[in-house]
Design an enzyme around this catalytic site. Structure first.
Site, mmCIF file in Angstrom:
data_model
loop_
_atom_site.group_PDB
_atom_site.id
_atom_site.type_symbol
_atom_site.label_atom_id
_atom_site.label_comp_id
_atom_site.label_asym_id
_atom_site.label_seq_id
_atom_site.Cartn_x
_atom_site.Cartn_y
_atom_site.Cartn_z
ATOM 1 N N ASN A 150 0.818 -1.215 0.000
ATOM 2 C CA ASN A 150 0.000 0.000 0.000
ATOM 3 C C ASN A 150 0.855 1.271 0.000
ATOM 4 O OD1 ASN A 150 0.869 -0.206 2.624
ATOM 5 N ND2 ASN A 150 -1.154 -0.494 3.523
ATOM 6 N N ARG A 288 3.285 7.260 11.187
ATOM 7 C CA ARG A 288 2.730 6.737 12.436
ATOM 8 C C ARG A 288 2.491 7.899 13.397
ATOM 9 N NH1 ARG A 288 1.371 3.066 9.955
ATOM 10 N NH2 ARG A 288 1.872 0.862 10.231
ATOM 11 N N GLN A 317 -4.547 3.464 18.302
ATOM 12 C CA GLN A 317 -5.674 3.347 17.372
ATOM 13 C C GLN A 317 -6.580 2.216 17.794
ATOM 14 O OE1 GLN A 317 -3.493 5.201 13.422
ATOM 15 N NE2 GLN A 317 -4.351 3.184 13.279
ATOM 16 N N HIS A 336 -6.963 6.707 9.692
ATOM 17 C CA HIS A 336 -6.044 5.702 9.147
ATOM 18 C C HIS A 336 -6.671 4.891 8.002
ATOM 19 C CE1 HIS A 336 -2.259 3.107 10.037
ATOM 20 N NE2 HIS A 336 -2.378 3.447 8.761
#
Ligand code: NDP
Length: 404
Positions: A150, A288, A317, A336
């Site tokens: 990704n 991050r 998260q 995210h």
């Protein structure tokens, strides 16, 4: 057949609006290879249609049929943070954990101590900082991720957010959806990016893709990394290299962060570093959340030292409902999502399938997917990470309460 594996797979919840009855597009483009020539995930076969929602619990990364037909057990859950979560209940006899960085199952040292059978932790995506790598090293757990799956998805998201911040897109959209038409308000913080100094911290797969995509905007491009890019790339993109992050941020209007989270980068963007930036700079962080100090970012947005902050990574998260970034001024954060477009899901689901096929048949996992193996950093992990632990504080994720 070999040992029966118990695979514990943690995925995010299904859509609260219901599973898609029909997709927006009929298919996704078929890619032959990644930009550096690395081959795409290559499992023997897949049991899903690329473009389907695979990352939420009903999608099961398209793995159930294959795992069960191979004689193994698959548990899929989104319940990972609450005390006595389904994840914690199954961990003691799990042999393999699969988790996505978007909804990470934090494998802390305490959890690893409770999982004596755990041999393999697969990140369905990129970024294995939700695993205490030091503890994985000490307990001989193999950690791997689907390198490159990704990276371009994230690069596209970062470019979108750089432009959204500088042009101040989100408030303009809100004027339209609220029925208004006040142009002066809508443009009072809107600039052109042309001519600005735009830099990336880390020019790895994502950082380099961002630089390439920003070039046509006629900006001045900068970067800093532990290893320098080849001279031909620097010349092609007309890049200015900075030996350290301080020099990078002092010389840029926009900084996009693309290094992994490891002990060297944890809280790197603190009050001191942000104070070295030009007044009114923009930060985009799709790497991050913990690379930035959340209070320092908020303070800088409030004072105007930062004109905007975007990205889509938080810590932990899901972040608690009262996480300070949710209400900070001039931000354009997403939850995210950058690396989990439907296109990306097809690639990382295939990559996880490829890794499992290797594991079940005793074949080696590609070097480029490895982070930890045989008690030390390995493959991509040996190049891009440093040993240690960055999961401290992840228990705060249990404070998130879904309002749906
Ligand atoms: P790469 O491994 O290709 O690139 C990482 C780069 O960071 C490498 O060039 C590495 O340098 C550099 N780096 C590491 N430490 C430092 C440091 N202290 N200072 C400067 N540079 C450093 O990975 P990707 O580009 O594919 O991904 C980068 C990160 O993006 C991932 O680790 C992950 O955290 C995040 N990510 C986020 C996603 C999302 O959905 N938002 C999805 C995918 C990734 P070198 O190798 O030269 O030492």
């Amino acid at each position: 057949m070999g040992t029966k594996e118990k695979i514990l797979c943690v995925l995010y919840d299904d859509p609260v609006t219901g599973l898609p009855k029909k997709y927006a597009r009929n298919s996704i483009p078929k890619l032959d290879k990644y930009p550096d020539g690395q081959s795409m995930p290559s499992p023997n076969s897949i049991d899903f249609t690329p473009g389907e929602l695979l990352g939420s619990i009903s999608g099961e990364l398209g793995l159930r049929k294959y795992i069960e037909n191979s004689g193994h057990e698959l548990i899929v859950t989104s319940d990972k943070d609450a005390k006595d979560s389904v994840f914690d209940q199954h961990l003691p006899d799990a042999t393999i954990v699969i988790s996505q960085p978007f909804w990470p199952a934090y494998l802390t040292a305490e959890r690893i101590a409770k999982a004596p059978n755990l041999k393999l932790a697969i990140t369905a995506g990129i970024g294995s900082d939700h695993v205490d790598l030091q503890s994985a090293i000490e307990n001989n757990i193999t950690v791997c991720e689907v390198t490159y799956c990704n990276s371009i998805s994230v690069a596209e998201h970062a470019v979108m957010q750089i432009l959204s911040l500088v042009r101040d897109y989100i408030p303009q959209y809100k004027w339209v959806t609220s029925g208004g038409w006040n142009i002066a308000d809508a443009v009072s913080r809107s600039y052109d990016i042309e001519g600005m100094d735009v830099g990336v911290l880390a020019a790895g797969r994502i950082g380099l893709a961002v630089l390439k995509r920003m070039k046509p905007f006629d900006v001045k491009l900068h970067y800093s990394d532990r290893h320098r890019l080849p001279e031909s790339v620097e010349t092609d993109l007309n890049l200015t290299y900075h030996e350290n992050v301080e020099s990078l941020v002092e010389n840029c209007d926009v900084v996009s962060i693309h290094c992994p989270l490891h002990p060297e980068t944890e809280h790197l963007f603190n009050e001191e570093l942000i104070s070295k930036m030009r007044r009114g700079s923009y930060i985009v962080n799709t790497a991050r959340g913990k690379i930035c100090d959340k209070d320092a970012i908020t303070k800088a947005l409030e004072s105007g030292q930062l004109a905007g902050y975007a990205g889509d990574v938080w810590f932990p998260q899901p972040p608690p409902n009262d996480h300070i970034w949710r209400t900070a001024p001039n931000h354009a954060l997403t939850p995210h999502t950058s690396g989990t477009s439907l296109s990306a899901q097809a690639r990382y689901a295939s990559g996880v399938r490829e890794i499992l096929e290797c594991w079940f048949s005793g074949k080696s996992i590609r070097d480029e997917y490895l982070i930890v193996q045989g008690g030390s950093l390995a493959g991509t992990g040996a190049h891009s990470y440093s040993a240690g632990n960055t999961t401290k504080g992840s228990d705060e994720a249990s404070e998130f309460k879904s309002s749906n």
